[in-house]
Write a protein that holds these residues in place. Structure first.
Motif, PDB file in Angstrom:
ATOM      1  N   ALA A   1       1.179   8.144   4.672  1.00  0.00           N
ATOM      2  CA  ALA A   1       0.738   7.530   5.431  1.00  0.00           C
ATOM      3  C   ALA A   1      -0.718   7.199   5.492  1.00  0.00           C
ATOM      4  CB  ALA A   1       1.420   8.297   6.661  1.00  0.00           C
ATOM      5  N   PHE A   2      -1.214   8.679   5.259  1.00  0.00           N
ATOM      6  CA  PHE A   2      -2.584   8.999   5.132  1.00  0.00           C
ATOM      7  C   PHE A   2      -3.079   8.542   3.784  1.00  0.00           C
ATOM      8  CE2 PHE A   2      -6.572  11.515   3.438  1.00  0.00           C
ATOM      9  CZ  PHE A   2      -7.090  11.036   4.726  1.00  0.00           C
ATOM     10  N   GLU A   3      -2.330   8.216   3.200  1.00  0.00           N
ATOM     11  CA  GLU A   3      -3.170   7.741   1.129  1.00  0.00           C
ATOM     12  C   GLU A   3      -2.827   6.295   1.246  1.00  0.00           C
ATOM     13  OE1 GLU A   3      -3.782   7.688  -2.839  1.00  0.00           O
ATOM     14  OE2 GLU A   3      -3.136   9.680  -1.779  1.00  0.00           O
ATOM     15  N   ALA A   4      -1.698   5.561   2.287  1.00  0.00           N
ATOM     16  CA  ALA A   4      -1.314   4.364   2.416  1.00  0.00           C
ATOM     17  C   ALA A   4      -1.975   3.691   3.271  1.00  0.00           C
ATOM     18  CB  ALA A   4       0.393   3.852   2.328  1.00  0.00           C
ATOM     19  N   ARG A   5      -2.879   4.312   3.748  1.00  0.00           N
ATOM     20  CA  ARG A   5      -3.928   4.183   5.653  1.00  0.00           C
ATOM     21  C   ARG A   5      -2.500   3.142   6.776  1.00  0.00           C
ATOM     22  NH1 ARG A   5      -5.826   1.117   1.764  1.00  0.00           N
ATOM     23  NH2 ARG A   5      -6.309  -0.480   2.578  1.00  0.00           N
ATOM     24  N   VAL A   6      -1.480   3.653   6.637  1.00  0.00           N
ATOM     25  CA  VAL A   6      -0.037   3.366   7.600  1.00  0.00           C
ATOM     26  C   VAL A   6      -0.320   4.206   8.642  1.00  0.00           C
ATOM     27  CG1 VAL A   6       0.334   1.473   6.352  1.00  0.00           C
ATOM     28  CG2 VAL A   6       1.269   4.173   6.095  1.00  0.00           C
ATOM     29  N   SER A   7       1.017   4.082   9.938  1.00  0.00           N
ATOM     30  CA  SER A   7       1.537   5.171  10.585  1.00  0.00           C
ATOM     31  C   SER A   7       2.605   6.008  10.059  1.00  0.00           C
ATOM     32  CB  SER A   7       1.144   4.374  12.069  1.00  0.00           C
ATOM     33  OG  SER A   7       2.846   3.695  11.571  1.00  0.00           O
TER      34      SER A   7
ATOM     35  N   ARG B   1       0.368  -0.938  -0.187  1.00  0.00           N
ATOM     36  CA  ARG B   1      -0.068  -0.228  -0.308  1.00  0.00           C
ATOM     37  C   ARG B   1       0.877   1.080  -0.145  1.00  0.00           C
ATOM     38  NH1 ARG B   1      -2.752  -2.757   4.263  1.00  0.00           N
ATOM     39  NH2 ARG B   1      -1.910  -1.370   5.558  1.00  0.00           N
ATOM     40  N   ALA B   2       2.294   1.170   1.057  1.00  0.00           N
ATOM     41  CA  ALA B   2       3.000   2.239   1.120  1.00  0.00           C
ATOM     42  C   ALA B   2       3.645   2.873  -0.353  1.00  0.00           C
ATOM     43  CB  ALA B   2       3.680   2.020   1.703  1.00  0.00           C
ATOM     44  N   LEU B   3       3.826   1.571  -1.046  1.00  0.00           N
ATOM     45  CA  LEU B   3       5.200   1.975  -2.095  1.00  0.00           C
ATOM     46  C   LEU B   3       3.667   1.970  -3.002  1.00  0.00           C
ATOM     47  CD1 LEU B   3       7.273  -1.513  -2.267  1.00  0.00           C
ATOM     48  CD2 LEU B   3       8.008   0.921  -2.050  1.00  0.00           C
ATOM     49  N   ALA B   4       2.977   1.261  -3.317  1.00  0.00           N
ATOM     50  CA  ALA B   4       1.866   2.281  -4.234  1.00  0.00           C
ATOM     51  C   ALA B   4       0.840   3.718  -4.367  1.00  0.00           C
ATOM     52  CB  ALA B   4       0.514   1.504  -4.452  1.00  0.00           C
TER      53      ALA B   4
ATOM     54  N   GLN C   1      10.714   1.736   8.052  1.00  0.00           N
ATOM     55  CA  GLN C   1      11.234   0.701   6.646  1.00  0.00           C
ATOM     56  C   GLN C   1      12.253   2.238   6.562  1.00  0.00           C
ATOM     57  OE1 GLN C   1      10.237  -2.398   7.313  1.00  0.00           O
ATOM     58  NE2 GLN C   1       8.766  -1.462   8.686  1.00  0.00           N
ATOM     59  N   GLU C   2      13.281   1.457   6.734  1.00  0.00           N
ATOM     60  CA  GLU C   2      14.763   1.964   5.831  1.00  0.00           C
ATOM     61  C   GLU C   2      14.725   2.438   4.566  1.00  0.00           C
ATOM     62  OE1 GLU C   2      19.331   2.107   6.476  1.00  0.00           O
ATOM     63  OE2 GLU C   2      18.665   0.811   7.324  1.00  0.00           O
ATOM     64  N   ASP C   3      14.186   1.105   3.696  1.00  0.00           N
ATOM     65  CA  ASP C   3      14.350   1.220   3.025  1.00  0.00           C
ATOM     66  C   ASP C   3      13.289   2.205   1.884  1.00  0.00           C
ATOM     67  OD1 ASP C   3      16.660  -0.278   1.932  1.00  0.00           O
ATOM     68  OD2 ASP C   3      15.320  -1.637   1.581  1.00  0.00           O
ATOM     69  N   LEU C   4      12.420   2.518   2.410  1.00  0.00           N
ATOM     70  CA  LEU C   4      10.933   3.335   2.286  1.00  0.00           C
ATOM     71  C   LEU C   4      11.243   4.910   2.624  1.00  0.00           C
ATOM     72  CD1 LEU C   4       8.160   3.003   0.775  1.00  0.00           C
ATOM     73  CD2 LEU C   4       6.871   2.481   3.208  1.00  0.00           C
TER      74      LEU C   4
END
Length: 81
Positions: free
Chosen positions: A43-49, A22-25, A56-59
């Motif tokens: 974070a909002f767009e991917a629905r993650v904190s 979801r975060a990558l997308a 997530q270091e790479d992200l």
């Protein structure tokens, strides 16, 4: 007595993989539509904190790189107006 936690581990792994997908997308969508990119918007767009994103270091590196690129493009377009 040993507990079988394989199912729990599998579930946690799947949840983590789905969050990463979801975060990558979300980041890809935001890059292609020239939307403002920062940790809060991703974070909002991917629905993650945001804490998960920072963890997530790479992200985290990719968001920071995109944030600089996007903010530079915004400044250039505003200067030209």
């Amino acid at each position: 007595m040993r507990r079988n936690i394989a199912g729990l581990k599998r579930s946690a792994q799947l949840s983590s993989e789905q969050a990463m997908d979801r975060a990558l997308a979300a980041l890809h969508r935001m890059e292609t539509t020239d939307r403002e990119i920062n940790f809060r918007t991703v974070a909002f767009e991917a629905r993650v904190s945001t804490a998960w994103l920072y963890g997530q270091e790479d992200l985290r590196v990719r968001i920071m790189r995109s944030r600089r690129t996007t903010s530079s493009a915004i400044r250039v377009s505003q200067a030209g107006s």
